[in-house]
Design a protein around this motif. Structure first.
Motif, PDB file in Angstrom:
ATOM      1  N   LYS A  30      55.398  37.516 -20.119  1.00 16.52           N
ATOM      2  CA  LYS A  30      54.994  38.637 -19.258  1.00 16.52           C
ATOM      3  C   LYS A  30      56.230  39.248 -18.600  1.00 16.52           C
ATOM      4  O   LYS A  30      56.224  39.582 -17.433  1.00 16.52           O
ATOM      5  N   SER A  31      57.301  39.392 -19.365  1.00 21.01           N
ATOM      6  CA  SER A  31      58.568  39.893 -18.838  1.00 21.01           C
ATOM      7  C   SER A  31      58.790  41.340 -19.277  1.00 21.01           C
ATOM      8  O   SER A  31      58.025  41.906 -20.053  1.00 21.01           O
ATOM      9  N   LEU A  32      59.866  41.893 -18.772  1.00 21.91           N
ATOM     10  CA  LEU A  32      60.254  43.244 -19.169  1.00 21.91           C
ATOM     11  C   LEU A  32      60.581  43.295 -20.669  1.00 21.91           C
ATOM     12  O   LEU A  32      60.248  44.268 -21.343  1.00 21.91           O
ATOM     13  N   SER A  33      61.155  42.227 -21.190  1.00 24.70           N
ATOM     14  CA  SER A  33      61.451  42.162 -22.629  1.00 24.70           C
ATOM     15  C   SER A  33      60.161  42.168 -23.443  1.00 24.70           C
ATOM     16  O   SER A  33      60.086  42.801 -24.502  1.00 24.70           O
ATOM     17  N   GLY A  34      59.136  41.464 -22.943  1.00 23.74           N
ATOM     18  CA  GLY A  34      57.842  41.460 -23.615  1.00 23.74           C
ATOM     19  C   GLY A  34      57.210  42.839 -23.610  1.00 23.74           C
ATOM     20  O   GLY A  34      56.655  43.296 -24.617  1.00 23.74           O
TER      21      GLY A  34
END
Length: 159
Positions: free
Chosen positions: A96-100
């Motif tokens: 649930k990250s910015l990369s995701g």
């Protein structure tokens, strides 16, 4: 005289084909049926017939232009479609990250490009593509710090 006889007279007088003459009058000069008929020295009914025959009425010109633009839509993502792989696995599946988020937005952009390409730009669903492209731009601006700088600039104004 018959329509063909009028056509011959007009073409001899102007030393051009009737199609070129009608293009100049209807498209380039934008003359109405009355004005065009008066300029050529023919009945308005005849001018209207020729204008319709050569598809130089405003609605016909607009329709033809729209058809050309729709035909070009197919080519917009033709190059991208060759390299898109929608079945590749996600690296950040449960992340649930910015990369995701970035990965999912890129996937959705690819998906809607394929929808656009396969439907030749006519699928209603393809209208979501600009939203995802905008979202990608927001993520990029966030990563570069531009979004924070803009937010700070706005907060100074409101304080």
């Amino acid at each position: 005289m018959r329509y063909l006889q009028y056509k011959g007279v007009i073409e001899r007088e102007y030393k051009k084909s009737l199609k070129k003459i009608m293009y100049e009058l209807c498209v380039e000069q934008g003359l109405s049926a009355s004005q065009g008929a008066k300029k050529l020295g023919v009945a308005k009914e005849l001018f209207v017939y020729w204008r319709h025959h050569y598809r130089y009425e405003r609605k016909q010109l607009l329709f033809d232009q729209t058809v050309k633009e729709v035909d070009k839509l197919e080519e917009v993502y033709a190059e991208d479609a060759k390299s898109i792989q929608l079945n590749k696995s996600f690296l950040h599946k449960n992340d649930k990250s910015l990369s995701g988020l970035e990965e999912l937005v890129d996937h959705m952009i690819d998906y809607y490009k394929m929808v656009h390409y396969n439907s030749k730009g006519l699928a209603l669903e393809a209208a979501k593509l600009p939203l995802y492209e905008f979202s990608r731009g927001v993520v990029d601006r966030y990563r570069q710090g531009d979004l924070l700088a803009e937010a700070k600039a706005h907060s100074k104004i409101t304080q």
